[in-house]
Enzyme design. Structure first.
Site, PDB file in Angstrom:
ATOM      1  N   GLY A  88       0.825  -1.207   0.000  1.00 18.19           N
ATOM      2  CA  GLY A  88       0.000   0.000   0.000  1.00 18.19           C
ATOM      3  C   GLY A  88       0.853   1.249   0.000  1.00 18.19           C
ATOM      4  O   GLY A  88       2.083   1.184   0.090  1.00 18.19           O
ATOM      5  N   GLU A  89       0.160   2.356  -0.135  1.00 18.88           N
ATOM      6  CA  GLU A  89       0.841   3.648  -0.231  1.00 18.88           C
ATOM      7  C   GLU A  89       0.168   4.600   0.754  1.00 18.88           C
ATOM      8  O   GLU A  89      -1.052   4.730   0.743  1.00 18.88           O
ATOM      9  CB  GLU A  89       0.650   4.149  -1.680  1.00 18.88           C
ATOM     10  N   GLY A  90       0.950   5.249   1.600  1.00 18.76           N
ATOM     11  CA  GLY A  90       0.391   6.256   2.493  1.00 18.76           C
ATOM     12  C   GLY A  90       0.848   7.631   2.030  1.00 18.76           C
ATOM     13  O   GLY A  90       1.575   7.741   1.032  1.00 18.76           O
ATOM     14  N   GLY A  93       4.751   7.588   2.707  1.00 19.20           N
ATOM     15  CA  GLY A  93       5.635   6.563   2.132  1.00 19.20           C
ATOM     16  C   GLY A  93       4.875   5.309   1.769  1.00 19.20           C
ATOM     17  O   GLY A  93       3.656   5.239   1.943  1.00 19.20           O
ATOM     18  N   VAL A  95       4.252   1.014   1.878  1.00 22.22           N
ATOM     19  CA  VAL A  95       4.339  -0.114   2.812  1.00 22.22           C
ATOM     20  C   VAL A  95       4.512  -1.404   1.997  1.00 22.22           C
ATOM     21  O   VAL A  95       3.836  -1.616   1.002  1.00 22.22           O
ATOM     22  CB  VAL A  95       3.082  -0.188   3.716  1.00 22.22           C
ATOM     23  N   LYS A 110       7.557  -0.126   6.359  1.00 22.14           N
ATOM     24  CA  LYS A 110       7.105   1.187   5.881  1.00 22.14           C
ATOM     25  C   LYS A 110       8.341   2.001   5.547  1.00 22.14           C
ATOM     26  O   LYS A 110       9.242   2.133   6.389  1.00 22.14           O
ATOM     27  CB  LYS A 110       6.280   1.850   6.977  1.00 22.14           C
ATOM     28  N   ASP A 200      -6.428   9.670  16.517  1.00 22.53           N
ATOM     29  CA  ASP A 200      -6.862   9.474  15.132  1.00 22.53           C
ATOM     30  C   ASP A 200      -7.570   8.122  14.984  1.00 22.53           C
ATOM     31  O   ASP A 200      -7.284   7.355  14.063  1.00 22.53           O
ATOM     32  CB  ASP A 200      -5.659   9.583  14.179  1.00 22.53           C
TER      33      ASP A 200
HETATM   34  P1  ATP Z   1      -0.586   8.179   6.557  1.00 16.13           P
HETATM   35  O1  ATP Z   1      -1.565   8.724   7.550  1.00 16.13           O
HETATM   36  O2  ATP Z   1       0.842   8.239   6.994  1.00 16.13           O
HETATM   37  O3  ATP Z   1      -0.824   8.610   5.170  1.00 16.13           O
HETATM   38  P2  ATP Z   1      -1.812   5.775   5.743  1.00 16.13           P
HETATM   39  O4  ATP Z   1      -2.693   5.011   6.705  1.00 16.13           O
HETATM   40  O5  ATP Z   1      -2.454   6.435   4.614  1.00 16.13           O
HETATM   41  O6  ATP Z   1      -0.877   6.670   6.605  1.00 16.13           O
HETATM   42  P3  ATP Z   1       0.278   3.911   5.800  1.00 16.13           P
HETATM   43  O7  ATP Z   1       0.157   3.768   7.274  1.00 16.13           O
HETATM   44  O8  ATP Z   1       1.572   4.334   5.236  1.00 16.13           O
HETATM   45  O9  ATP Z   1      -0.758   4.848   5.151  1.00 16.13           O
HETATM   46  O10 ATP Z   1      -0.208   2.576   5.128  1.00 16.13           O
HETATM   47  C1  ATP Z   1      -0.351   2.454   3.726  1.00 16.13           C
HETATM   48  C2  ATP Z   1      -1.058   1.166   3.435  1.00 16.13           C
HETATM   49  O11 ATP Z   1      -0.335   0.081   3.966  1.00 16.13           O
HETATM   50  C3  ATP Z   1      -2.446   1.118   4.004  1.00 16.13           C
HETATM   51  O12 ATP Z   1      -3.301   0.584   3.011  1.00 16.13           O
HETATM   52  C4  ATP Z   1      -2.357   0.169   5.156  1.00 16.13           C
HETATM   53  O13 ATP Z   1      -3.534  -0.594   5.247  1.00 16.13           O
HETATM   54  C5  ATP Z   1      -1.172  -0.713   4.790  1.00 16.13           C
HETATM   55  N1  ATP Z   1      -0.444  -1.067   6.012  1.00 16.13           N
HETATM   56  C6  ATP Z   1       0.051  -0.207   6.928  1.00 16.13           C
HETATM   57  N2  ATP Z   1       0.634  -0.869   7.943  1.00 16.13           N
HETATM   58  C7  ATP Z   1       0.502  -2.185   7.655  1.00 16.13           C
HETATM   59  C8  ATP Z   1       0.888  -3.398   8.340  1.00 16.13           C
HETATM   60  N3  ATP Z   1       1.518  -3.374   9.509  1.00 16.13           N
HETATM   61  N4  ATP Z   1       0.573  -4.570   7.752  1.00 16.13           N
HETATM   62  C9  ATP Z   1      -0.070  -4.594   6.576  1.00 16.13           C
HETATM   63  N5  ATP Z   1      -0.468  -3.506   5.892  1.00 16.13           N
HETATM   64  C10 ATP Z   1      -0.197  -2.315   6.420  1.00 16.13           C
END
Ligand code: ATP
Length: 350
Positions: A88-90, A93, A95, A110, A200
């Site tokens: 996935g993409e946050g 960064g 993941v 991440k 959050d």
């Molecule tokens: P941000 O608020 O930093 O933008 P985000 O929730 O949009 O955060 P990330 O936390 O970077 O994004 O996660 C990106 C993707 O990776 C999401 O779809 C999330 O479900 C997945 N992900 C995050 N942590 C994990 C994990 N520990 N295991 C599996 N998938 C994960």
């Protein structure tokens, strides 16, 4: 010291009768004690302390503990992982998920690029809060790496997607909603006992394991209250989930998470938070000027509606704590984790 005996039908063998009763009244059964012995410890610890919370730590002690918790390894994390795939993409960064070479454990990585704009203290805080919060309902931070201007956070992999995906794909039954609410309340009880506020809570930040486990993620806004700063007033979080006192930038405490938990319960039932069709500024106005919201779906039981009303009490002093919510009758409806696991596997087959 609690030992869970698999041959015991209640899962509470070896515990004094008084403690068994406490666990029973919390709706905690054998399945939960086997899967999550920390629940037993949390509830008993809280009760044996006379239901009083420990005082927040001194800022200086917390700073030292965070420093210990955030130890960056100065090496390339990719040397430790095989079969890495993007998950996935946050906003900050990407993941990735892969297998750790040393023991085959599934892990998530991440990756964050460090640039001039990067807020290093905020990142350190996020990692410290996660690393200091080891609990079965909180995504575990395993290790952090710094390598060639990139920061990598190695976490446990939680591969069933986020709660928001379940909500999009299914109309969740009340027993599943009760299960999800209970698991998030357990994570909040753990954080709040330690004077931490997540700030959050929403379905995007709740990850679901393939086994149906529920894990709180994204500690970017999490804050440790201290002896010196025992309350906060900064406007932080995601608008539709924000508590009225936070929007008003009054001093607030951990009860803002409880409001957001109530909004998350509404999402789980109605698929979106209240006022979601309104522009953000108007939604903020409506949250602070309207009666607390309730479920729009018809036919919810009185226990469920009552539990929600305790999360959404306007006055944070009257709003129930996570520990009180864990004692509410609604949570006796909670489904087994396997029911959520079945939904996850159905969703993945779609
Ligand atoms: P941000 O608020 O930093 O933008 P985000 O929730 O949009 O955060 P990330 O936390 O970077 O994004 O996660 C990106 C993707 O990776 C999401 O779809 C999330 O479900 C997945 N992900 C995050 N942590 C994990 C994990 N520990 N295991 C599996 N998938 C994960």
């Amino acid at each position: 010291h609690v030992q869970v005996d698999p041959s015991d039908s209640t899962g509470f063998s070896g515990l004094p009768e008084e403690w068994r009763q406490i666990l029973k009244s919390s709706g905690i059964g054998k399945e939960e004690t086997m899967r999550n012995p920390q629940i037993v410890l949390d509830i008993l610890e809280f009760r044996s302390a006379g239901c009083t919370r420990p005082a927040p730590p001194r800022a200086k002690d917390f700073k030292a503990a965070s420093k210990d918790a955030v130890q960056f390894k100065l090496e390339n994390p990719l040397n430790h992982i095989k079969s890495l795939k993007k998950a996935g993409e946050g906003s900050s960064g990407s993941v990735y998920i892969g297998d750790r070479l040393s023991d085959g454990r599934r892990i998530a990585l991440k990756r964050l690029e460090i640039g001039k704009q990067t807020n290093i203290p905020a990142l350190e805080n996020e990692i410290a809060m996660m690393a200091l919060s080891k609990h079965p309902n909180i995504t575990e931070c395993i290790q952090t790496f710094l390598w060639e201007r990139e920061l990598w956070i190695m976490m446990e992999a939680v591969e069933g997607g986020a709660l928001c995906d379940l909500i999009t794909n299914f109309c969740l039954e009340e027993d599943i909603v009760a299960y999800l609410c209970r698991e998030v309340a357990l994570a909040l009880s753990f954080l709040h006992t330690r004077s931490r506020i997540h700030r959050d809570i929403k379905s995007d930040n709740i990850l679901i394991g393939l086994d149906g486990s529920v894990k709180l993620a994204d500690f970017g806004y999490c804050v440790q209250l201290t002896e010196e700063a025992g309350r906060r007033n900064s406007l932080v979080g995601t608008p539709y989930w924000m508590a009225p006192e936070l929007i008003r930038t009054q001093y607030y405490n951990e009860k803002v998470d409880i409001w957001s938990l109530g909004i998350m319960a509404i999402e789980a039932v109605d698929r979106e938070p209240p006022w979601f069709d309104e522009p953000i500024m108007r939604a903020l106005f409506l949250i602070t000027s309207s009666d607390p919201p309730s479920f729009r779906r018809k036919g919810m039981s009185t226990e469920t509606s009552d539990w929600l009303s305790k999360c959404l009490l306007e006055n944070p002093e009257q709003r129930w704590s996570a520990d009180q919510l864990l004692q509410h009758k609604f949570l006796l409806k909670a489904a087994k984790s396997s029911k959520t696991a079945a939904l996850v596997s159905e969703m993945r087959e779609k």
